[in-house]
Design an enzyme around this catalytic site. Structure first.
Site, PDB file in Angstrom:
ATOM      1  N   GLU A 350       0.827  -1.198   0.000  1.00 33.80           N
ATOM      2  CA  GLU A 350       0.000   0.000   0.000  1.00 33.80           C
ATOM      3  C   GLU A 350       0.856   1.241   0.000  1.00 33.80           C
ATOM      4  OE1 GLU A 350      -1.471  -0.615   3.682  1.00 33.80           O
ATOM      5  OE2 GLU A 350      -2.549  -2.372   2.958  1.00 33.80           O
ATOM      6  N   HIS A 435      -1.788  -6.633  11.186  1.00 30.01           N
ATOM      7  CA  HIS A 435      -2.657  -7.706  10.687  1.00 30.01           C
ATOM      8  C   HIS A 435      -2.409  -9.041  11.387  1.00 30.01           C
ATOM      9  CE1 HIS A 435      -2.694  -5.413   6.538  1.00 30.01           C
ATOM     10  NE2 HIS A 435      -3.371  -4.756   7.484  1.00 30.01           N
ATOM     11  N   ASN A 473      -5.167  -6.801   2.844  1.00 27.81           N
ATOM     12  CA  ASN A 473      -5.633  -6.307   4.138  1.00 27.81           C
ATOM     13  C   ASN A 473      -6.809  -7.185   4.565  1.00 27.81           C
ATOM     14  OD1 ASN A 473      -4.903  -4.382   1.997  1.00 27.81           O
ATOM     15  ND2 ASN A 473      -4.482  -3.093   3.750  1.00 27.81           N
TER      16      ASN A 473
HETATM   17  P1  FDA Z   1     -10.701  -6.893  16.287  1.00 30.87           P
HETATM   18  O1  FDA Z   1      -9.297  -6.762  16.788  1.00 30.87           O
HETATM   19  O2  FDA Z   1     -11.180  -5.924  15.276  1.00 30.87           O
HETATM   20  O3  FDA Z   1     -11.714  -6.830  17.516  1.00 30.87           O
HETATM   21  C1  FDA Z   1     -11.488  -7.486  18.730  1.00 30.87           C
HETATM   22  C2  FDA Z   1     -12.232  -6.726  19.823  1.00 30.87           C
HETATM   23  O4  FDA Z   1     -12.297  -7.523  20.991  1.00 30.87           O
HETATM   24  C3  FDA Z   1     -11.561  -5.420  20.230  1.00 30.87           C
HETATM   25  O5  FDA Z   1     -12.520  -4.394  20.254  1.00 30.87           O
HETATM   26  C4  FDA Z   1     -11.015  -5.716  21.627  1.00 30.87           C
HETATM   27  O6  FDA Z   1     -10.990  -4.573  22.481  1.00 30.87           O
HETATM   28  C5  FDA Z   1     -11.997  -6.748  22.134  1.00 30.87           C
HETATM   29  N1  FDA Z   1     -11.453  -7.677  23.135  1.00 30.87           N
HETATM   30  C6  FDA Z   1     -10.291  -8.362  23.070  1.00 30.87           C
HETATM   31  N2  FDA Z   1     -10.144  -9.156  24.134  1.00 30.87           N
HETATM   32  C7  FDA Z   1     -11.246  -8.982  24.902  1.00 30.87           C
HETATM   33  C8  FDA Z   1     -11.674  -9.533  26.141  1.00 30.87           C
HETATM   34  N3  FDA Z   1     -10.945 -10.455  26.789  1.00 30.87           N
HETATM   35  N4  FDA Z   1     -12.849  -9.099  26.675  1.00 30.87           N
HETATM   36  C9  FDA Z   1     -13.608  -8.168  26.019  1.00 30.87           C
HETATM   37  N5  FDA Z   1     -13.241  -7.623  24.833  1.00 30.87           N
HETATM   38  C10 FDA Z   1     -12.077  -8.031  24.284  1.00 30.87           C
HETATM   39  N6  FDA Z   1      -7.281  -4.147   7.917  1.00 30.87           N
HETATM   40  C11 FDA Z   1      -7.785  -3.912   6.679  1.00 30.87           C
HETATM   41  O7  FDA Z   1      -8.431  -4.800   6.109  1.00 30.87           O
HETATM   42  N7  FDA Z   1      -7.595  -2.693   6.086  1.00 30.87           N
HETATM   43  C12 FDA Z   1      -6.880  -1.691   6.669  1.00 30.87           C
HETATM   44  O8  FDA Z   1      -6.751  -0.604   6.111  1.00 30.87           O
HETATM   45  C13 FDA Z   1      -6.310  -1.945   7.948  1.00 30.87           C
HETATM   46  N8  FDA Z   1      -5.538  -1.009   8.578  1.00 30.87           N
HETATM   47  C14 FDA Z   1      -5.150  -1.192   9.886  1.00 30.87           C
HETATM   48  C15 FDA Z   1      -4.523  -0.159  10.587  1.00 30.87           C
HETATM   49  C16 FDA Z   1      -4.242  -0.302  11.951  1.00 30.87           C
HETATM   50  C17 FDA Z   1      -3.564   0.809  12.710  1.00 30.87           C
HETATM   51  C18 FDA Z   1      -4.597  -1.514  12.617  1.00 30.87           C
HETATM   52  C19 FDA Z   1      -4.330  -1.708  14.099  1.00 30.87           C
HETATM   53  C20 FDA Z   1      -5.206  -2.530  11.921  1.00 30.87           C
HETATM   54  C21 FDA Z   1      -5.484  -2.396  10.564  1.00 30.87           C
HETATM   55  N9  FDA Z   1      -6.139  -3.401   9.854  1.00 30.87           N
HETATM   56  C22 FDA Z   1      -6.582  -3.172   8.576  1.00 30.87           C
HETATM   57  C23 FDA Z   1      -6.421  -4.715  10.477  1.00 30.87           C
HETATM   58  C24 FDA Z   1      -7.876  -4.903  10.909  1.00 30.87           C
HETATM   59  O9  FDA Z   1      -8.323  -3.793  11.659  1.00 30.87           O
HETATM   60  C25 FDA Z   1      -7.970  -6.193  11.730  1.00 30.87           C
HETATM   61  O10 FDA Z   1      -7.568  -7.268  10.899  1.00 30.87           O
HETATM   62  C26 FDA Z   1      -9.374  -6.466  12.240  1.00 30.87           C
HETATM   63  O11 FDA Z   1      -9.819  -5.419  13.068  1.00 30.87           O
HETATM   64  C27 FDA Z   1      -9.434  -7.778  13.015  1.00 30.87           C
HETATM   65  O12 FDA Z   1     -10.794  -8.090  13.251  1.00 30.87           O
HETATM   66  P2  FDA Z   1     -11.237  -9.096  14.387  1.00 30.87           P
HETATM   67  O13 FDA Z   1     -12.694  -9.274  14.288  1.00 30.87           O
HETATM   68  O14 FDA Z   1     -10.377 -10.319  14.298  1.00 30.87           O
HETATM   69  O15 FDA Z   1     -10.840  -8.418  15.779  1.00 30.87           O
END
Ligand code: FDA
Length: 496
Positions: A350, A435, A473
């Site tokens: 990207e 990721h 992504n």
């Molecule tokens: P996700 O991590 O989204 O959600 C998990 C949730 O569970 C969180 O809200 C967390 O607080 C909560 N949680 C965890 N443990 C817990 C517990 N024990 N009790 C209660 N709650 C709990 N991807 C993409 O496709 N395009 C992009 O442009 C980007 N860019 C990007 C930038 C940045 C800075 C980051 C950090 C990430 C990206 N990503 C991305 C990645 C993308 O955001 C990521 O792959 C997904 O959010 C993952 O989705 P999930 O459903 O797996 O979990």
């Protein structure tokens, strides 16, 4: 105290969790979502929900003394990061010994902090990574459904080609083409009609104010505006925030009991609750879900959990690099182009902004690479947390591939790598990922639909199902896979 009981509990509010809640709610199933982060809808003293990128405060990060933005320095000066108060902010960086992971915390999970890039992976690579999934059904039905419900849209060609805000992307595209590399326009969940309004001065600025990793105050269709809003509208879903699930136990009658800590945004424990449920969906993300299951396995809370839990983790081959280029002082925070060298070099890079508000003479890239190396999570009794068995050298195939592409781009454009952005002298940032994928792999730790092996009514619905790499992504894939699994599970397991 009485144990609260819900027909279904969903842990987390990220992509996989949001899909589960919507599809359960639509079936009339009373569902409670438990999210450790905050709901981000109240403006702070500055009138904004999220803090500015270049002037971050406690809202930026999850219980840190200092911000931890991915760029260490700018123009050689350590001006990017600064001290902040410990608080339930929106971006977390979790440190393992040789790899760190960025995560979103709050209602919407990663959708609050990410770049919004909504990429459907190449079908042949999807088939290679998840051979047990019917790709026909995915590409005909579930990827389109995910894209539609996420409100994915694409920048208008005329805007991309003319606006000063994407000069950085056009220049990087031309320089990639000089070296023989093609680029792709990347769809996004940021509303490009809003962005054009920002450029004209008729809409409040967010992407064009450089906002991205600490949250977007406008324009971005994060999950709280799409899937989660739809889920709440069913009338059957409730979300409890600042509720951190610590333990999962199975009762003799087959129901589950969760131990949950409710805290205030400064970390003070308000209460410890027990919440019971019949159906439990784990959507806490690759790290969160894997940690909960490993803890349960090692403490005997869920007898019969498989040895596969914790295995098959990967960083989606993430490598950041930067080179010298005049990009302009106006740079939209939302990336819209990627260099596609996947077929020849296994690199999809990207073209990322450096939204510093000044000319930084840097062109930044987040490369996704094909890397066969995998890591393993282990439960650590001493800290009651997890460790990640991943060594720095495991990124070598990724760095080599990225170097191959960017050496060529530098040679043809007489540019050089920037060695002052990721720590002095460092050209490739290979020690963090945006990721995280894997830990509870589909078809290994779970069956082919995310049902945890050895357990009834226990499901994994997030990025931990995907084996470490998806070549793009990941959030569109996580969403579409969750749609596929939920469509099966609601039809068979919950049909009563
Ligand atoms: P996700 O991590 O989204 O959600 C998990 C949730 O569970 C969180 O809200 C967390 O607080 C909560 N949680 C965890 N443990 C817990 C517990 N024990 N009790 C209660 N709650 C709990 N991807 C993409 O496709 N395009 C992009 O442009 C980007 N860019 C990007 C930038 C940045 C800075 C980051 C950090 C990430 C990206 N990503 C991305 C990645 C993308 O955001 C990521 O792959 C997904 O959010 C993952 O989705 P999930 O459903 O797996 O979990």
């Amino acid at each position: 105290a009485e144990t609260d009981f819900a027909e279904a509990v969903v842990i987390g509010t990220g992509y996989g969790a949001a899909v589960a809640a919507l599809r359960l709610g639509e079936r009339g199933i009373r569902t409670t979502m438990l999210e450790m982060g905050q709901l981000w809808d109240q403006p702070g003293p500055d009138g904004k929900v999220f803090c500015p990128m270049l002037n971050p405060d406690r809202r930026a990060m999850w219980f840190k003394d200092r911000t931890e933005a991915p760029l260490e320095t700018l123009l050689g000066l350590p001006i990017v990061n600064r001290p902040i108060q410990r608080y339930a902010g929106v971006l977390d960086k979790v440190h393992f010994s040789e790899m760190s992971v960025y995560l979103g915390r709050g209602v919407g999970g990663g959708s609050l902090v990410n770049g919004g890039m909504a990429v459907t992976p190449k079908r042949e690579y999807f088939e290679e990574v998840l051979p047990e999934v019917d790709s026909g059904e995915m590409y005909d039905r579930f990827f389109p459904l995910a894209n539609k419900t996420l409100r994915v849209n694409t920048i208008r060609g005329a805007f991309l080609e003319s606006t000063s805000w994407y000069q950085y992307a056009r220049t990087a595209r031309r320089q990639a083409a000089n070296a023989g590399y093609g680029t792709q326009v990347i769809p996004n969940v940021y509303d490009f009609a809003h962005m054009e309004g920002e450029a004209r001065g008729t809409k409040p600025k967010s992407a064009l104010a450089g906002e991205v990793i600490y949250g977007n105050n406008h324009g971005k269709m994060s999950l709280d505006k799409t899937y989660l809003a739809d889920a709440l509208n069913t009338g059957n879903v409730t979300i409890k925030t600042l509720h951190h699930v610590k333990r999962i136990r199975r009762q003799p009658d087959g129901t589950y009991v969760l131990t949950v800590e409710h805290r205030d945004p400064f970390g003070k424990l308000l209460s410890t609750k027990e919440i019971g449920c019949r159906h439990l969906f784990l959507g806490a993300g690759s790290l969160g879900t894997t940690e909960l299951l490993l803890r349960a396995r090692e403490n005997g809370d869920l007898p019969g959990l498989s040895d596969e839990i914790g295995r098959g983790w990967g960083p989606n081959g993430n490598v950041m690099t930067a080179r010298t280029m005049i990009g302009g002082f106006q740079q939209s925070g939302m990336p819209v182009l990627a260099i596609d060298a996947w077929r020849d070099r296994s690199v999809f890079a990207e073209i990322a902004p450096v939204p510093a508000g000044v000319e930084t003479l840097a062109s930044l890239y987040l490369a996704i690479t094909k890397n066969p190396e995998r890591g393993t999570f282990h439960y650590d009794r001493g800290t009651d947390g997890i460790t990640l068995d991943w060594r720095r050298e495991q990124m070598e195939p990724s760095v080599r591939a990225v170097r191959g592409v960017f050496d060529e781009i530098n040679r043809t454009n007489l540019s050089t790598y920037r060695a002052d952005l990721f720590g002095i002298g460092k050209v490739f940032s290979d020690d963090f990922t945006y990721h995280p994928l894997g830990g509870c792999l589909l078809g290994r730790a779970t069956d082919a639909y995310g049902r945890v092996r050895g357990q009834k009514n226990l499901y994994v619905t997030d990025g931990s199902l995907i084996p470490g790499s998806i070549g793009a992504n990941p959030f569109v894939t996580i969403t579409a896979l969750a749609e596929r699994n939920l469509s099966r599970i609601t039809a068979t397991d919950l049909n009563h």
